[in-house]
Design an enzyme around this catalytic site. Structure first.
Site, PDB file in Angstrom:
ATOM      1  CG  HIS A 115      -0.422   0.465   2.256  1.00  0.00           C
ATOM      2  ND1 HIS A 115       0.306  -0.954   3.393  1.00  0.00           N
ATOM      3  CD2 HIS A 115       0.129   1.354   3.344  1.00  0.00           C
ATOM      4  CE1 HIS A 115       0.785  -0.360   4.230  1.00  0.00           C
ATOM      5  NE2 HIS A 115       0.876   0.398   4.116  1.00  0.00           N
ATOM      6  CG  HIS A 180       3.387   7.715  10.374  1.00  0.00           C
ATOM      7  ND1 HIS A 180       4.566   8.044  10.097  1.00  0.00           N
ATOM      8  CD2 HIS A 180       3.160   6.732   9.460  1.00  0.00           C
ATOM      9  CE1 HIS A 180       4.824   7.497   8.771  1.00  0.00           C
ATOM     10  NE2 HIS A 180       4.464   6.227   8.340  1.00  0.00           N
TER      11      HIS A 180
END
Ligand SMILES: O=C(O)CCc1cccc(O)c1O
Ligand SMILES: [Fe+2]
Length: 331
Positions: A115, A180
């Site tokens: 992804h 993140h």
């Protein structure tokens, strides 16, 4: 030659966890703006620069950089599995040009991507079947040891020089970042079983893949309710990165240590190397300016989420090329 840039954060949770509706609305506007930008530019070649999350690249042979001369999407989360329309000979020529520039990139005739590389391609073009020819470029952003961010800049510079020399409309597409710290296991602290998955975890069972994805979904939901459950997003750091990329002062990146990335923005912030490479590639053709610039920290997606587009400054790219040419011929 023509170059344009689009850089987007990705998140596997984009369609799985729902942020507040105003946040969703703002992100949708920014992503649609990027899509309209790409549609208007109408590229005939896409250099897509993405990371991987132990789906395509493992510790049995982990290159810092790899250019795919052929590639397949493995189809994690809600991305589609199948072959990417890679322009084989151009990809191979680009690898040769990057090596000539003394950046030791690997090549793969069977690259597997997840992804991290596929999500923006699917969004911008509505699927591989409608996508222009691509050259996929992997930058390792999770599997330590990592080289310095400066190397991603130099990789991008070499890619940009090659792309600018083609008689094509090239889109430089970066996917990843910004701050993140999602629950990606690390080799040093992994149990033997998890370590085996990092070393050679290809083709997991459907049950193992579903369990992994469910764990990430739940982690995102928990993080949205309680920011102390992960290293928090860092909007100030994210804005500093965006400011630097927009300013064109890309050599500033050379002073960014890997420890600083991790302390400020979490283990997966190293994915921002894909942006550094793409901006350096655009810079190789001359001065540029940022068009769209969107940013929002989105805990539901475990992502400091940004979308930017950039183009050569009007007239400047041409002038820079012309003066380089006259200098050469005049010498
Ligand atoms: O390892 C995985 O399966 C997904 C990791 C992951 C989670 C949230 C945001 C991301 O950008 C990301 O890459
Ligand atoms: Fe990622």
């Amino acid at each position: 030659m023509a170059l344009a840039l689009c850089a987007m954060s990705h998140s596997p949770l984009l369609s799985l966890n729902e942020p507040r509706s105003e946040v969703r609305a703002r992100v949708d506007v920014a992503r649609e703006e990027a899509r309209a930008f790409v549609t208007a530019y109408d590229p005939d070649l896409v250099v897509v620069i993405g990371p991987d999350h132990y789906n395509g690249f493992f510790y049995d042979l982990m290159p810092p950089f790899c250019i795919g001369t052929a590639a397949t999407s493995i189809g994690d989360y809600d991305t589609v599995a199948g072959p990417l329309p890679v322009e084989h000979d151009t990809a191979l020529a680009m690898a040769g040009a990057v090596l000539d520039a003394e950046v030791d990139v690997a090549v793969s005739e069977r690259m597997k991507v997840d992804h991290g590389l596929v999500q923006p391609l699917e969004f911008l073009f509505g699927g591989f079947h409608r996508c222009p020819p691509v050259i996929p470029v992997f930058i390792n952003g999770v599997a330590v040891p990592l080289g310095p961010a400066r190397r991603a800049r130099l990789l991008g510079d070499a890619i940009g020089r090659f792309a600018a020399g083609l008689d094509r409309r090239v889109l430089l597409l970066a996917s990843g970042g910004l701050s993140h710290d999602p629950p990606v296991p690390q080799l040093a602290s992994a149990t033997p079983e998890v370590a085996e998955g990092l070393i050679d975890g290809r083709n997991p069972t459907p049950e193992a893949r579903a369990a992994r994805q469910e764990r990430v979904i739940v982690t995102g939901q928990r993080f949205a309710e309680d920011p102390t459950t992960l290293q928090d997003l860092n909007p100030e750091w994210d804005q500093l990165v965006l400011d630097t990329l927009a300013s064109g002062r890309l050599a500033d990146v050379d002073g960014w240590s890997n420890a600083w990335f991790q302390e400020q923005a979490g283990n997966s912030s190293h994915e921002v190397r894909t942006w550094i490479a793409a901006y350096a590639a655009l810079a190789a053709a001359g001065p540029y300016e940022v068009g769209t610039r969107f940013y929002e920290p989105i805990r539901e997606w475990i992502a400091g989420f940004a979308v930017t587009t950039a183009t050569p400054t009007t007239g400047q790219a041409h002038l820079a090329m012309a003066s380089a040419h006259s200098t050469t011929t005049g010498a």
